[in-house]
Write a protein that holds these residues in place. Sequence first.
Motif, PDB file in Angstrom:
ATOM      1  N   LEU A 147       0.854  -1.197   0.000  1.00  0.00           N
ATOM      2  CA  LEU A 147       0.000   0.000   0.000  1.00  0.00           C
ATOM      3  C   LEU A 147       0.878   1.232   0.000  1.00  0.00           C
ATOM      4  O   LEU A 147       1.845   1.311   0.747  1.00  0.00           O
ATOM      5  CB  LEU A 147      -0.892   0.024   1.237  1.00  0.00           C
ATOM      6  CG  LEU A 147      -1.995  -1.001   1.266  1.00  0.00           C
ATOM      7  CD1 LEU A 147      -1.813  -1.951   2.411  1.00  0.00           C
ATOM      8  CD2 LEU A 147      -3.319  -0.301   1.380  1.00  0.00           C
ATOM      9  N   VAL A 148       0.497   2.220  -0.842  1.00  0.00           N
ATOM     10  CA  VAL A 148       1.234   3.476  -0.958  1.00  0.00           C
ATOM     11  C   VAL A 148       0.225   4.612  -1.049  1.00  0.00           C
ATOM     12  O   VAL A 148      -0.815   4.474  -1.689  1.00  0.00           O
ATOM     13  CB  VAL A 148       2.109   3.481  -2.236  1.00  0.00           C
ATOM     14  CG1 VAL A 148       2.838   4.797  -2.383  1.00  0.00           C
ATOM     15  CG2 VAL A 148       3.070   2.327  -2.242  1.00  0.00           C
ATOM     16  N   ARG A 197      -4.976  10.485  -0.922  1.00  0.00           N
ATOM     17  CA  ARG A 197      -4.317  11.066  -2.093  1.00  0.00           C
ATOM     18  C   ARG A 197      -3.436  10.057  -2.831  1.00  0.00           C
ATOM     19  O   ARG A 197      -2.427   9.623  -2.320  1.00  0.00           O
ATOM     20  CB  ARG A 197      -3.488  12.293  -1.714  1.00  0.00           C
ATOM     21  CG  ARG A 197      -4.356  13.425  -1.229  1.00  0.00           C
ATOM     22  CD  ARG A 197      -3.532  14.665  -1.009  1.00  0.00           C
ATOM     23  NE  ARG A 197      -3.905  15.195   0.288  1.00  0.00           N
ATOM     24  CZ  ARG A 197      -3.082  15.719   1.149  1.00  0.00           C
ATOM     25  NH1 ARG A 197      -1.811  15.843   0.879  1.00  0.00           N
ATOM     26  NH2 ARG A 197      -3.504  16.165   2.299  1.00  0.00           N
ATOM     27  N   GLN A 198      -3.851   9.718  -4.008  1.00  0.00           N
ATOM     28  CA  GLN A 198      -3.107   8.824  -4.904  1.00  0.00           C
ATOM     29  C   GLN A 198      -2.700   7.530  -4.200  1.00  0.00           C
ATOM     30  O   GLN A 198      -1.517   7.239  -4.009  1.00  0.00           O
ATOM     31  CB  GLN A 198      -1.885   9.531  -5.477  1.00  0.00           C
ATOM     32  CG  GLN A 198      -2.247  10.723  -6.336  1.00  0.00           C
ATOM     33  CD  GLN A 198      -1.020  11.399  -6.922  1.00  0.00           C
ATOM     34  OE1 GLN A 198       0.101  11.017  -6.705  1.00  0.00           O
ATOM     35  NE2 GLN A 198      -1.277  12.452  -7.681  1.00  0.00           N
ATOM     36  N   VAL A 199      -3.695   6.760  -3.830  1.00  0.00           N
ATOM     37  CA  VAL A 199      -3.465   5.523  -3.089  1.00  0.00           C
ATOM     38  C   VAL A 199      -3.432   4.337  -4.058  1.00  0.00           C
ATOM     39  O   VAL A 199      -4.281   4.220  -4.932  1.00  0.00           O
ATOM     40  CB  VAL A 199      -4.578   5.299  -2.040  1.00  0.00           C
ATOM     41  CG1 VAL A 199      -4.311   4.048  -1.231  1.00  0.00           C
ATOM     42  CG2 VAL A 199      -4.716   6.514  -1.133  1.00  0.00           C
ATOM     43  N   ILE A 228      -6.327   1.394  -7.592  1.00  0.00           N
ATOM     44  CA  ILE A 228      -5.844   2.771  -7.502  1.00  0.00           C
ATOM     45  C   ILE A 228      -7.047   3.661  -7.215  1.00  0.00           C
ATOM     46  O   ILE A 228      -8.055   3.593  -7.910  1.00  0.00           O
ATOM     47  CB  ILE A 228      -5.151   3.199  -8.813  1.00  0.00           C
ATOM     48  CG1 ILE A 228      -3.970   2.286  -9.103  1.00  0.00           C
ATOM     49  CG2 ILE A 228      -4.708   4.661  -8.739  1.00  0.00           C
ATOM     50  CD1 ILE A 228      -3.356   2.481 -10.459  1.00  0.00           C
ATOM     51  N   THR A 229      -6.939   4.482  -6.178  1.00  0.00           N
ATOM     52  CA  THR A 229      -8.045   5.348  -5.769  1.00  0.00           C
ATOM     53  C   THR A 229      -7.480   6.596  -5.090  1.00  0.00           C
ATOM     54  O   THR A 229      -6.278   6.709  -4.869  1.00  0.00           O
ATOM     55  CB  THR A 229      -9.016   4.586  -4.829  1.00  0.00           C
ATOM     56  OG1 THR A 229     -10.148   5.415  -4.556  1.00  0.00           O
ATOM     57  CG2 THR A 229      -8.352   4.178  -3.533  1.00  0.00           C
ATOM     58  N   PHE A 261      -9.106  -0.651 -11.247  1.00  0.00           N
ATOM     59  CA  PHE A 261      -8.552  -1.902 -10.757  1.00  0.00           C
ATOM     60  C   PHE A 261      -8.066  -2.767 -11.900  1.00  0.00           C
ATOM     61  O   PHE A 261      -8.465  -2.593 -13.057  1.00  0.00           O
ATOM     62  CB  PHE A 261      -9.594  -2.666  -9.923  1.00  0.00           C
ATOM     63  CG  PHE A 261     -10.832  -3.037 -10.677  1.00  0.00           C
ATOM     64  CD1 PHE A 261     -10.904  -4.223 -11.396  1.00  0.00           C
ATOM     65  CD2 PHE A 261     -11.941  -2.199 -10.669  1.00  0.00           C
ATOM     66  CE1 PHE A 261     -12.056  -4.563 -12.091  1.00  0.00           C
ATOM     67  CE2 PHE A 261     -13.100  -2.538 -11.367  1.00  0.00           C
ATOM     68  CZ  PHE A 261     -13.159  -3.718 -12.078  1.00  0.00           C
ATOM     69  N   SER A 262      -7.196  -3.674 -11.547  1.00  0.00           N
ATOM     70  CA  SER A 262      -6.747  -4.688 -12.499  1.00  0.00           C
ATOM     71  C   SER A 262      -6.591  -5.996 -11.737  1.00  0.00           C
ATOM     72  O   SER A 262      -6.270  -6.008 -10.539  1.00  0.00           O
ATOM     73  CB  SER A 262      -5.424  -4.289 -13.164  1.00  0.00           C
ATOM     74  OG  SER A 262      -4.395  -4.192 -12.213  1.00  0.00           O
TER      75      SER A 262
END
Length: 192
Positions: free
Chosen positions: A98-99, A116-118, A134-135, A155-156
């Motif tokens: 997770l980032v 923010r840009q998770v 990505i959210t 998502f992928s």
Amino acid sequence: MKNIWVGKLFPLGLVLLLFGTSFWLDQVSTLDHSNSSLNPNKPEYIVDGVHAKRFDEQGLLKEDFIASRTWQFPKSDDMFAKNPKVDIFENGIKKYHLVGEVSKYNTQTKVIYFDRQVTMEKMADAEHPEAKIITSALTADTEAQTVQSKNKVDFSYGTSTGSAVGFDYNHKTGLLNLNSRVSAIYEIPPNK
């Protein structure tokens, strides 16, 4: 004659210096900070360049946390982080990454909010391909082992891709629920 007095006074001076230093250290370490009034709008602690690891009962890596900065406000259970990166392991094997730009972790509820840009990645294993979400924000409950967001997600899953508004993921069941406005392109994986 002068050297004799210096020879006798030096040990006495050293003892007095050590006594004074010990007294001062004792006073500093036992200060009562509970009466000091800290500004609740300014961090009580700031730590730059954080890298923390948590291990399981067998001594295997369980969590790896890196952040460029962390801070906490007075009398708060929330710890904040800038540029947090969290890797979660099971039996020493990396399962999730997770980032985000910022995060807030509540030490009582064990819930972490990424903002923010998770990006959340589930690593590929022998049975499943890599999955990525990505959210703009998500919430992870570390005790319940769930992750959710009410925001738009891309998502992928392997070569399949899509988007939705909101999702819930339960690690224990392995179930991902896409809440609404789901659009997906599903590619059937080749036979192994």
